[in-house]
Design a protein around this motif. Structure first.
Motif, PDB file in Angstrom:
ATOM      1  N   ALA A 115       0.875  -1.173   0.000  1.00 50.99           N
ATOM      2  CA  ALA A 115       0.000   0.000   0.000  1.00 50.99           C
ATOM      3  C   ALA A 115       0.909   1.218   0.000  1.00 50.99           C
ATOM      4  O   ALA A 115       2.127   1.107   0.222  1.00 50.99           O
ATOM      5  CB  ALA A 115      -0.908  -0.003   1.225  1.00 50.99           C
ATOM      6  N   PHE A 116       0.334   2.395  -0.225  1.00 51.47           N
ATOM      7  CA  PHE A 116       1.112   3.632  -0.239  1.00 51.47           C
ATOM      8  C   PHE A 116       0.501   4.666   0.693  1.00 51.47           C
ATOM      9  O   PHE A 116      -0.724   4.711   0.869  1.00 51.47           O
ATOM     10  CB  PHE A 116       1.172   4.229  -1.651  1.00 51.47           C
ATOM     11  N   ILE A 117       1.377   5.495   1.258  1.00 53.25           N
ATOM     12  CA  ILE A 117       0.972   6.702   1.972  1.00 53.25           C
ATOM     13  C   ILE A 117       1.838   7.834   1.444  1.00 53.25           C
ATOM     14  O   ILE A 117       2.878   7.590   0.815  1.00 53.25           O
ATOM     15  CB  ILE A 117       1.122   6.576   3.514  1.00 53.25           C
ATOM     16  N   ASP A 118       1.423   9.065   1.691  1.00 52.38           N
ATOM     17  CA  ASP A 118       2.200  10.223   1.278  1.00 52.38           C
ATOM     18  C   ASP A 118       2.829  10.873   2.497  1.00 52.38           C
ATOM     19  O   ASP A 118       2.154  11.132   3.488  1.00 52.38           O
ATOM     20  CB  ASP A 118       1.320  11.251   0.560  1.00 52.38           C
ATOM     21  N   ALA A 119       4.136  11.131   2.413  1.00 54.60           N
ATOM     22  CA  ALA A 119       4.829  11.883   3.459  1.00 54.60           C
ATOM     23  C   ALA A 119       4.449  13.359   3.309  1.00 54.60           C
ATOM     24  O   ALA A 119       3.908  13.765   2.268  1.00 54.60           O
ATOM     25  CB  ALA A 119       6.340  11.689   3.327  1.00 54.60           C
ATOM     26  N   PRO A 120       4.727  14.187   4.318  1.00 58.04           N
ATOM     27  CA  PRO A 120       4.287  15.594   4.277  1.00 58.04           C
ATOM     28  C   PRO A 120       4.685  16.376   3.025  1.00 58.04           C
ATOM     29  O   PRO A 120       3.927  17.202   2.560  1.00 58.04           O
ATOM     30  CB  PRO A 120       4.936  16.197   5.517  1.00 58.04           C
ATOM     31  N   GLU A 121       5.826  16.124   2.453  1.00 59.12           N
ATOM     32  CA  GLU A 121       6.273  16.885   1.284  1.00 59.12           C
ATOM     33  C   GLU A 121       5.740  16.324  -0.028  1.00 59.12           C
ATOM     34  O   GLU A 121       6.005  16.873  -1.082  1.00 59.12           O
ATOM     35  CB  GLU A 121       7.806  16.926   1.229  1.00 59.12           C
ATOM     36  N   GLY A 122       5.024  15.192   0.037  1.00 62.07           N
ATOM     37  CA  GLY A 122       4.494  14.587  -1.181  1.00 62.07           C
ATOM     38  C   GLY A 122       5.285  13.390  -1.661  1.00 62.07           C
ATOM     39  O   GLY A 122       4.910  12.762  -2.651  1.00 62.07           O
ATOM     40  N   TYR A 123       6.392  13.057  -0.979  1.00 67.29           N
ATOM     41  CA  TYR A 123       7.114  11.838  -1.337  1.00 67.29           C
ATOM     42  C   TYR A 123       6.242  10.640  -0.975  1.00 67.29           C
ATOM     43  O   TYR A 123       5.581  10.629   0.053  1.00 67.29           O
ATOM     44  CB  TYR A 123       8.437  11.732  -0.577  1.00 67.29           C
ATOM     45  N   GLU A 124       6.237   9.632  -1.847  1.00 71.01           N
ATOM     46  CA  GLU A 124       5.464   8.429  -1.578  1.00 71.01           C
ATOM     47  C   GLU A 124       6.233   7.487  -0.663  1.00 71.01           C
ATOM     48  O   GLU A 124       7.454   7.376  -0.753  1.00 71.01           O
ATOM     49  CB  GLU A 124       5.162   7.677  -2.874  1.00 71.01           C
ATOM     50  N   ILE A 125       5.491   6.800   0.187  1.00 75.04           N
ATOM     51  CA  ILE A 125       6.042   5.764   1.052  1.00 75.04           C
ATOM     52  C   ILE A 125       5.283   4.481   0.730  1.00 75.04           C
ATOM     53  O   ILE A 125       4.051   4.445   0.808  1.00 75.04           O
ATOM     54  CB  ILE A 125       5.837   6.090   2.552  1.00 75.04           C
ATOM     55  N   GLU A 126       6.004   3.437   0.333  1.00 75.50           N
ATOM     56  CA  GLU A 126       5.384   2.145   0.084  1.00 75.50           C
ATOM     57  C   GLU A 126       5.525   1.293   1.339  1.00 75.50           C
ATOM     58  O   GLU A 126       6.591   1.240   1.941  1.00 75.50           O
ATOM     59  CB  GLU A 126       6.038   1.441  -1.102  1.00 75.50           C
ATOM     60  N   LEU A 127       4.441   0.643   1.720  1.00 80.01           N
ATOM     61  CA  LEU A 127       4.433  -0.252   2.872  1.00 80.01           C
ATOM     62  C   LEU A 127       4.209  -1.653   2.338  1.00 80.01           C
ATOM     63  O   LEU A 127       3.271  -1.882   1.569  1.00 80.01           O
ATOM     64  CB  LEU A 127       3.330   0.157   3.842  1.00 80.01           C
ATOM     65  N   MET A 128       5.074  -2.590   2.733  1.00 76.87           N
ATOM     66  CA  MET A 128       5.021  -3.939   2.184  1.00 76.87           C
ATOM     67  C   MET A 128       4.857  -4.957   3.305  1.00 76.87           C
ATOM     68  O   MET A 128       5.525  -4.879   4.321  1.00 76.87           O
ATOM     69  CB  MET A 128       6.269  -4.214   1.362  1.00 76.87           C
ATOM     70  N   GLN A 129       3.985  -5.907   3.056  1.00 75.79           N
ATOM     71  CA  GLN A 129       3.679  -6.958   4.022  1.00 75.79           C
ATOM     72  C   GLN A 129       4.118  -8.295   3.440  1.00 75.79           C
ATOM     73  O   GLN A 129       3.770  -8.614   2.290  1.00 75.79           O
ATOM     74  CB  GLN A 129       2.165  -6.952   4.282  1.00 75.79           C
ATOM     75  N   LYS A 130       4.872  -9.077   4.221  1.00 70.69           N
ATOM     76  CA  LYS A 130       5.244 -10.426   3.780  1.00 70.69           C
ATOM     77  C   LYS A 130       4.044 -11.339   3.902  1.00 70.69           C
ATOM     78  O   LYS A 130       3.153 -11.123   4.712  1.00 70.69           O
ATOM     79  CB  LYS A 130       6.384 -10.977   4.651  1.00 70.69           C
ATOM     80  N   GLY A 131       4.069 -12.405   3.100  1.00 75.18           N
ATOM     81  CA  GLY A 131       2.972 -13.346   3.107  1.00 75.18           C
ATOM     82  C   GLY A 131       3.159 -14.485   4.089  1.00 75.18           C
ATOM     83  O   GLY A 131       4.113 -14.498   4.883  1.00 75.18           O
ATOM     84  N   LYS A 132       2.274 -15.429   4.008  1.00 81.93           N
ATOM     85  CA  LYS A 132       2.311 -16.599   4.872  1.00 81.93           C
ATOM     86  C   LYS A 132       3.627 -17.351   4.657  1.00 81.93           C
ATOM     87  O   LYS A 132       4.088 -17.488   3.544  1.00 81.93           O
ATOM     88  CB  LYS A 132       1.130 -17.510   4.564  1.00 81.93           C
ATOM     89  N   GLY A 133       4.198 -17.801   5.756  1.00 83.24           N
ATOM     90  CA  GLY A 133       5.452 -18.545   5.657  1.00 83.24           C
ATOM     91  C   GLY A 133       6.615 -17.692   5.217  1.00 83.24           C
ATOM     92  O   GLY A 133       7.616 -18.195   4.740  1.00 83.24           O
ATOM     93  N   GLY A 134       6.478 -16.358   5.343  1.00 79.89           N
ATOM     94  CA  GLY A 134       7.576 -15.448   4.966  1.00 79.89           C
ATOM     95  C   GLY A 134       7.695 -15.241   3.464  1.00 79.89           C
ATOM     96  O   GLY A 134       8.747 -14.831   2.987  1.00 79.89           O
ATOM     97  N   ALA A 135       6.615 -15.520   2.728  1.00 79.98           N
ATOM     98  CA  ALA A 135       6.649 -15.312   1.282  1.00 79.98           C
ATOM     99  C   ALA A 135       7.102 -13.896   0.967  1.00 79.98           C
ATOM    100  O   ALA A 135       6.685 -12.949   1.606  1.00 79.98           O
ATOM    101  CB  ALA A 135       5.265 -15.563   0.678  1.00 79.98           C
ATOM    102  N   SER A 136       7.974 -13.788   0.010  1.00 80.52           N
ATOM    103  CA  SER A 136       8.577 -12.507  -0.354  1.00 80.52           C
ATOM    104  C   SER A 136       7.593 -11.633  -1.105  1.00 80.52           C
ATOM    105  O   SER A 136       6.593 -12.090  -1.634  1.00 80.52           O
ATOM    106  CB  SER A 136       9.809 -12.765  -1.213  1.00 80.52           C
ATOM    107  N   TYR A 137       7.917 -10.373  -1.210  1.00 86.44           N
ATOM    108  CA  TYR A 137       7.047  -9.365  -1.824  1.00 86.44           C
ATOM    109  C   TYR A 137       6.864  -9.629  -3.279  1.00 86.44           C
ATOM    110  O   TYR A 137       7.303  -9.503  -4.168  1.00 86.44           O
ATOM    111  CB  TYR A 137       7.619  -7.955  -1.594  1.00 86.44           C
TER     112      TYR A 137
END
Length: 137
Positions: A115-137
């Motif tokens: 998912a994404f959020i925006d930092a105060p200046e407008g830079y994007e921040i991507e948030l990544m969640q690993k899957g079951k069993g540590g599955a990679s992004y």
């Protein structure tokens, strides 16, 4: 064979110039949970704050240098990506700060997602969640 001494060995930090240094530092500390490592003024007069995620070595350098003009971040120019345990829990954390995702979570059947959020200046921040069993992004 002689060691090659001229190659880059390690990424040390990434710099983002911002207009409002204190507001941005507060966001990175309170919303993302980064730790402030140090701050100082550069020889040319830039105010610098270095932050890091608890499990990372690479630093993020936030820089305020008003004499170079205002920062205007173009859409989709660059982003930082951080691992989170749960996008759902992070969404609740955002709501406690009066914030929301700028791009809602995209989840795969194995639980990996982003998912994404925006930092105060407008830079994007991507948030990544690993899957079951540590599955990679």
């Amino acid at each position: 064979m002689l060691p090659v001494m001229s190659l880059a060995k390690k990424l040390l930090h990434t710099r983002y110039r911002v207009n409002d240094l204190e507001r941005t530092v507060k966001f990175y500390r309170e919303v993302l949970g980064l730790q402030e490592v140090r701050r100082h003024k550069s020889p040319r007069g830039s105010e610098l704050v270095f932050l890091k995620a608890p499990e990372s070595e690479e630093l993020i350098e936030l820089c305020s240098f008003p004499s170079s003009g205002p920062v205007q971040v173009q859409p989709d120019l660059t982003h930082l990506a951080f691992e989170v345990d749960s996008l759902e829990a992070f969404g609740r954390h955002l709501a406690q700060h009066g914030l929301k995702f700028s791009e809602e979570p995209h989840l795969r059947p194995d639980g990996t997602g982003f998912a994404f959020i925006d930092a105060p200046e407008g830079y994007e921040i991507e948030l990544m969640q690993k899957g079951k069993g540590g599955a990679s992004y």
